[in-house]
Design an enzyme around this catalytic site. Structure first.
Site, PDB file in Angstrom:
ATOM      1  N   LYS A  46       0.719  -1.253  -0.017  1.00 33.54           N
ATOM      2  CA  LYS A  46      -0.077   0.057  -0.154  1.00 33.54           C
ATOM      3  C   LYS A  46       0.847   1.188  -0.101  1.00 33.54           C
ATOM      4  O   LYS A  46       1.525   1.435   0.896  1.00 33.54           O
ATOM      5  CB  LYS A  46      -0.922  -0.051   1.195  1.00 33.54           C
ATOM      6  CG  LYS A  46      -2.088   0.786   1.166  1.00 33.54           C
ATOM      7  CD  LYS A  46      -3.197   0.389   2.324  1.00 33.54           C
ATOM      8  CE  LYS A  46      -4.320   1.182   2.508  1.00 33.54           C
ATOM      9  NZ  LYS A  46      -4.930   1.045   3.710  1.00 33.54           N
TER      10      LYS A  46
HETATM   11  O1  G3P Z   1      -9.638   2.415   4.553  1.00 33.95           O
HETATM   12  C1  G3P Z   1      -9.313   3.804   5.086  1.00 33.95           C
HETATM   13  C2  G3P Z   1      -9.902   4.092   6.213  1.00 33.95           C
HETATM   14  O2  G3P Z   1      -9.509   2.941   7.099  1.00 33.95           O
HETATM   15  C3  G3P Z   1     -10.156   5.188   6.715  1.00 33.95           C
HETATM   16  O3  G3P Z   1     -11.309   5.127   7.386  1.00 33.95           O
HETATM   17  O4  G3P Z   1     -13.065   6.273   8.767  1.00 33.95           O
HETATM   18  O5  G3P Z   1     -10.578   6.721   9.182  1.00 33.95           O
HETATM   19  O6  G3P Z   1     -11.680   7.710   7.140  1.00 33.95           O
HETATM   20  P1  G3P Z   1     -11.780   6.572   8.275  1.00 33.95           P
END
Ligand code: G3P
Length: 218
Positions: free
Chosen positions: A87
């Protein structure tokens, strides 16, 4: 549309795997820290544990932000297990590194994608997946699902092979919308996947079926 789980929590990964619907796992440094996994060695060991639970792709994120650093870290991460995908952040050196990885048979997930222009760059570089962050686009009062739609339309017109991995999925509704918008994969927390089961008419219907069946047995 395929399902990845977006967590570093082994119990949640096992639970989703046991449901028989899990196609892969994504993690990031924040999710590792949330599960109490810190330090390079512990994080590597944890990637190996995750990669041994699921058959599908497991995204392992590089910390380096310079070209040489991303290459050496990415090659090392890819060597940990055959299903590890490297990644890489959507930055200039990241795109250069994705191009190198794609020419050398290493799968990549270009993360922190917030625009169609970035999605084009990642596809041109040969990324296996791109991760547009739906919820974080919504957070700034833009439209995360519209971004998925726009990328899906461009990728179809241009016949790019890069797959759209809708990330930062915050609700079960987001999953349905991402599927409709053309995402190839949605990566979500376990609770969001489990939310798809919920419908009051299912609960009421099942209760009635069982009650009617049991009439003959009382
Ligand atoms: O896959 C990316 C994710 O982990 C981010 O999620 O909710 O932190 O925006 P969030």
């Amino acid at each position: 549309m395929r399902f990845f789980i977006d967590t570093a929590d082994l119990d949640q990964i096992k639970e989703a795997h046991d449901l028989g619907i899990l196609d892969g796992v994504t993690t990031n440094p924040s999710l590792m820290a949330k599960s109490g996994i810190t330090g390079a060695k512990n994080i590597e060991e944890h990637y190996k544990r995750i990669a041994s639970i699921v058959e599908g792709d497991v995204s392992a994120e590089v910390i380096a932000t310079d070209y040489k650093g991303i290459i050496s870290e990415g090659e090392y991460l890819a060597s940990l297990a055959p299903n590890i995908v490297v990644k890489v952040p959507m930055i200039k050196d990241g795109i250069k590194a994705i191009s190198y990885f794609s020419q050398n048979g290493i799968k990549t997930n270009c993360t922190l994608v917030f625009s169609a222009g970035q999605a084009i760059l990642a596809a041109k570089a040969g990324a296996t997946y791109i991760s547009p962050f739906v919820g974080r686009v919504d957070d700034i009062n833009w439209d995360g699902i519209a971004l998925i739609e726009e990328i899906a339309e461009i990728y179809a017109i241009q016949m790019y092979e890069t797959e759209i991995l809708a990330a930062s999925i915050r609700s079960s509704r987001h999953i349905v919308q991402a599927a409709k918008a053309g995402a190839d994969i949605a990566t979500c927390p376990l609770s969001t996947i489990m939310g798809l089961f919920n419908h009051p008419l299912t609960d009421i219907g099942l209760e009635k079926f069982l009650a009617d069946y049991n009439k003959g047995n009382s």
